[in-house]
Design a protein around this motif. Structure first.
Motif, short mmCIF file in Angstrom:
data_model
loop_
_atom_site.label_atom_id
_atom_site.label_comp_id
_atom_site.label_asym_id
_atom_site.label_seq_id
_atom_site.Cartn_x
_atom_site.Cartn_y
_atom_site.Cartn_z
N SER A 283 0.01 -13.50 7.96
CA SER A 283 -0.89 -12.52 7.34
C SER A 283 -0.21 -11.89 6.14
CB SER A 283 -1.27 -11.42 8.34
OG SER A 283 -2.02 -11.95 9.41
N PHE A 284 -1.01 -11.68 5.10
CA PHE A 284 -0.54 -11.02 3.88
C PHE A 284 -1.48 -9.84 3.62
CE2 PHE A 284 0.48 -15.49 3.77
CZ PHE A 284 1.81 -15.51 3.39
N PHE A 285 -0.87 -8.68 3.44
CA PHE A 285 -1.66 -7.45 3.37
C PHE A 285 -1.22 -6.62 2.18
CE2 PHE A 285 -1.96 -2.89 4.43
CZ PHE A 285 -3.31 -2.77 4.70
N GLY A 286 -2.19 -6.12 1.44
CA GLY A 286 -1.90 -5.23 0.34
C GLY A 286 -2.81 -4.01 0.40
N GLN A 287 -2.25 -2.85 0.10
CA GLN A 287 -3.02 -1.61 0.16
C GLN A 287 -2.58 -0.68 -0.96
OE1 GLN A 287 -2.38 0.78 3.69
NE2 GLN A 287 -4.34 1.82 3.48
N THR A 288 -3.52 0.05 -1.49
CA THR A 288 -3.20 1.06 -2.49
C THR A 288 -4.00 2.32 -2.22
OG1 THR A 288 -3.08 1.55 -4.87
CG2 THR A 288 -4.98 0.27 -4.11
N LYS A 289 -3.39 3.45 -2.52
CA LYS A 289 -4.07 4.74 -2.47
C LYS A 289 -3.91 5.39 -3.84
CE LYS A 289 -3.36 5.68 2.48
NZ LYS A 289 -4.72 5.86 2.98
N TYR A 290 -5.03 5.89 -4.36
CA TYR A 290 -4.98 6.54 -5.66
C TYR A 290 -5.72 7.86 -5.57
CZ TYR A 290 -4.85 7.18 -10.69
OH TYR A 290 -4.59 7.67 -11.94
N HIS A 291 -5.03 8.93 -6.03
CA HIS A 291 -5.59 10.27 -5.98
C HIS A 291 -6.21 10.61 -7.32
CE1 HIS A 291 -6.07 14.54 -5.40
NE2 HIS A 291 -5.65 14.45 -4.15
N PHE A 292 -7.56 10.54 -7.38
CA PHE A 292 -8.28 10.98 -8.57
C PHE A 292 -8.48 12.49 -8.51
CE2 PHE A 292 -9.54 6.59 -7.82
CZ PHE A 292 -9.47 6.03 -9.08
N ASP A 293 -8.96 13.05 -9.60
CA ASP A 293 -9.26 14.48 -9.61
C ASP A 293 -10.41 14.80 -8.66
OD1 ASP A 293 -7.30 14.95 -11.47
OD2 ASP A 293 -8.66 14.76 -13.20
N THR A 294 -11.27 13.81 -8.40
CA THR A 294 -12.46 14.06 -7.57
C THR A 294 -12.36 13.48 -6.18
OG1 THR A 294 -13.50 12.06 -8.47
CG2 THR A 294 -13.96 14.16 -9.59
N GLY A 295 -11.27 12.81 -5.85
CA GLY A 295 -11.18 12.23 -4.52
C GLY A 295 -10.02 11.28 -4.39
N ILE A 296 -9.95 10.60 -3.24
CA ILE A 296 -8.86 9.67 -2.95
C ILE A 296 -9.44 8.31 -2.59
CG2 ILE A 296 -6.90 9.16 -1.45
CD1 ILE A 296 -6.55 12.14 -1.06
N LEU A 297 -9.01 7.29 -3.32
CA LEU A 297 -9.41 5.92 -3.05
C LEU A 297 -8.37 5.25 -2.16
CD1 LEU A 297 -11.22 3.41 -3.65
CD2 LEU A 297 -9.67 2.94 -5.57
N ASP A 298 -8.84 4.61 -1.10
CA ASP A 298 -7.99 3.85 -0.18
C ASP A 298 -8.57 2.45 -0.08
OD1 ASP A 298 -6.59 2.69 1.89
OD2 ASP A 298 -6.78 4.38 3.26
N ALA A 299 -7.90 1.47 -0.68
CA ALA A 299 -8.42 0.11 -0.72
C ALA A 299 -7.36 -0.86 -0.22
CB ALA A 299 -8.85 -0.27 -2.14
N SER A 300 -7.78 -1.86 0.55
CA SER A 300 -6.83 -2.84 1.08
C SER A 300 -7.47 -4.22 1.15
CB SER A 300 -6.34 -2.43 2.48
OG SER A 300 -7.40 -2.47 3.43
#
Length: 428
Positions: A283-300
């Motif tokens: 298994s290969f897994f990638g994840q990123t979290k980005y804190h915008f001014d209006t919210g938090i993106l969690d994508a994997s």
């Protein structure tokens, strides 16, 4: 990830739990010597099929020297009807229950479902984490679960090393699990025919016992995980993982059969499935979290491939939108697709050579799924939080290239599954 104030959170701490979660290991998230608790009730309900209710209570004790103890108790109750692997037919079908005690009848045109499916599972997980030297964190733990016909026990460990002023973390972990399955009625002999009848009938018990090869069996699973977590800037963090998993032992589902059909598509027999006794996954897994001014993106994104020739792709995206009063909403989308195992067949034709392995379990066939939902959370005083989650799940099994014959063209061979997921969580 929970927002209990309007300041930007430590994204590295929030994401570091993802690596450890794959092996059940804990992470460092607080230096206060206190207990924190999370409780949840979840209900999962498929239309006309299985439903499950799960209760969870998890506690975390953080000590002054950054040692962390995590404990979790999970109780699951499952009931309803589960596909037994046979194909639908234009006429009613009669099956013997897996235990050998009694029969059940499936109406014409319907997917055969075993309506005796019910179980209760109790699971206890414990984890201990602590700093080691100046830049290391070590974690060890265990897990034990028991249900009516299944027992699982595992141990795990994880070692993490910080670099680059703690902006880069390398981690490595492993877990080892030992499972025992002891289904009521015993383990069916692969490729033996289901005996249709009742224990009250003369000679049935003897014929049924001839299709059994024992009362229980076991399997072992070894998982290895290697990961890197990198802080990109004060708003963004990225994680990459590779995991290796190998299982050996009894990997067959003792409750599944395969319809043996004639040239007209009529089921003349039901044979018990047989799967390989080894399976290796990468298994290969990638994840990123980005804190915008209006919210938090969690994508994997996750890619999995194994030596059963199953390849799967998973995309999971959440976006948390906080409000000034401490409330938040979190839309969620998950998309999953997989290819079929090389021994998957929705049915077996009586004019083909008997394969070494065979299973008609749609869960290892070609399928697509998606989950869409939303979570709503609000503070309830003293730093506590109450949250509600509602999601819709849709599953579409697909034809893997095997052509239907005769009467099979008049029935639904790949029935879609719809389910509703509702959850309430309380953190304090």
């Amino acid at each position: 990830m929970q927002l209990k104030n309007k300041t930007k959170p430590n994204l590295k701490v929030l994401l570091s739990t993802a690596t450890c979660a794959l092996l059940g290991t804990a992470s460092q998230a607080s230096t206060e010597e206190s207990w924190e608790f999370d409780t949840a009730i979840m209900h999962y309900a498929e239309i006309d099929r299985v439903s499950a209710t799960e209760a969870i209570i998890a506690g975390k004790k953080t000590f002054a020297n950054d040692e962390v103890l995590n404990l979790k108790l999970t109780v699951d109750a499952l009931t309803g009807a589960s596909p037994n692997g046979a194909t639908a037919q234009p006429t009613a079908q009669t099956f013997t229950r897996p235990s050998g005690n009694g029969q059940y009848v499936v109406n014409a045109g319907e997917t055969p479902l075993d309506d005796t499916f019910h179980d209760t599972r109790v699971q206890l997980t414990g984890q201990w984490s602590q700093p080691l030297l100046s830049d290391y964190v070590v974690s060890v733990g265990g897990n034990f679960s028991k249900e009516y016909d299944y027992m699982s026990a595992s141990i795990n460990g994880n070692l993490a090393r910080d670099f680059n002023q703690k902006n880069t973390t390398l981690s490595a972990g492993m877990s080892y699990a030992y499972d025992v399955i002891e289904p009521e009625g015993g383990l069916p002999t692969p490729f033996s025919s289901m005996v249709i009848g009742d224990s009250n009938e003369s000679g049935f018990d003897e014929a049924f016992n001839h299709t059994r090869m024992g009362s229980d069996d076991s399997k072992t699973t070894l998982d290895l995980l290697f990961g890197v977590t990198q802080v990109i800037n004060r708003n963004m963090i990225v994680q990459l993982n590779y995991s290796y998993s190998t299982a050996s032992g009894y990997l067959t589902d003792p409750f599944k059969v395969v319809s043996a059909i004639n040239a007209s598509g009529v089921a003349e027999d039901y044979i018990y499935e047989n799967r390989p006794d080894e399976r290796t996954k990468h298994s290969f897994f990638g994840q990123t979290k980005y804190h915008f001014d209006t919210g938090i993106l969690d994508a994997s994104y996750r890619f999995m491939t194994d030596d059963w020739e199953i390849d799967s792709h998973t995309v999971d995206v959440m976006y948390r939108i906080p409000f000034d009063n401490g409330h938040y909403i979190e839309p969620h989308l998950r998309v999953y697709t997989q290819s079929a195992a090389d021994f998957y067949q929705p049915f077996f034709s009586d004019d083909q050579i008997m394969p070494q392995y065979i299973s008609s379990d749609y869960r290892i066939g070609d399928l697509d799924t998606y989950t869409v939902g939303i979570k709503y959370g609000l503070p309830v005083g003293n730093g506590n939080e109450l949250a509600f989650r509602l999601e819709y799940y849709h599953q579409t099994p697909k034809n893997n290239g095997i052509e239907a014959v005769g009467v099979l063209n008049d029935v639904e061979l790949y029935e879609q599954v719809d389910a509703i997921i509702a959850q309430v969580t309380y953190s304090f």
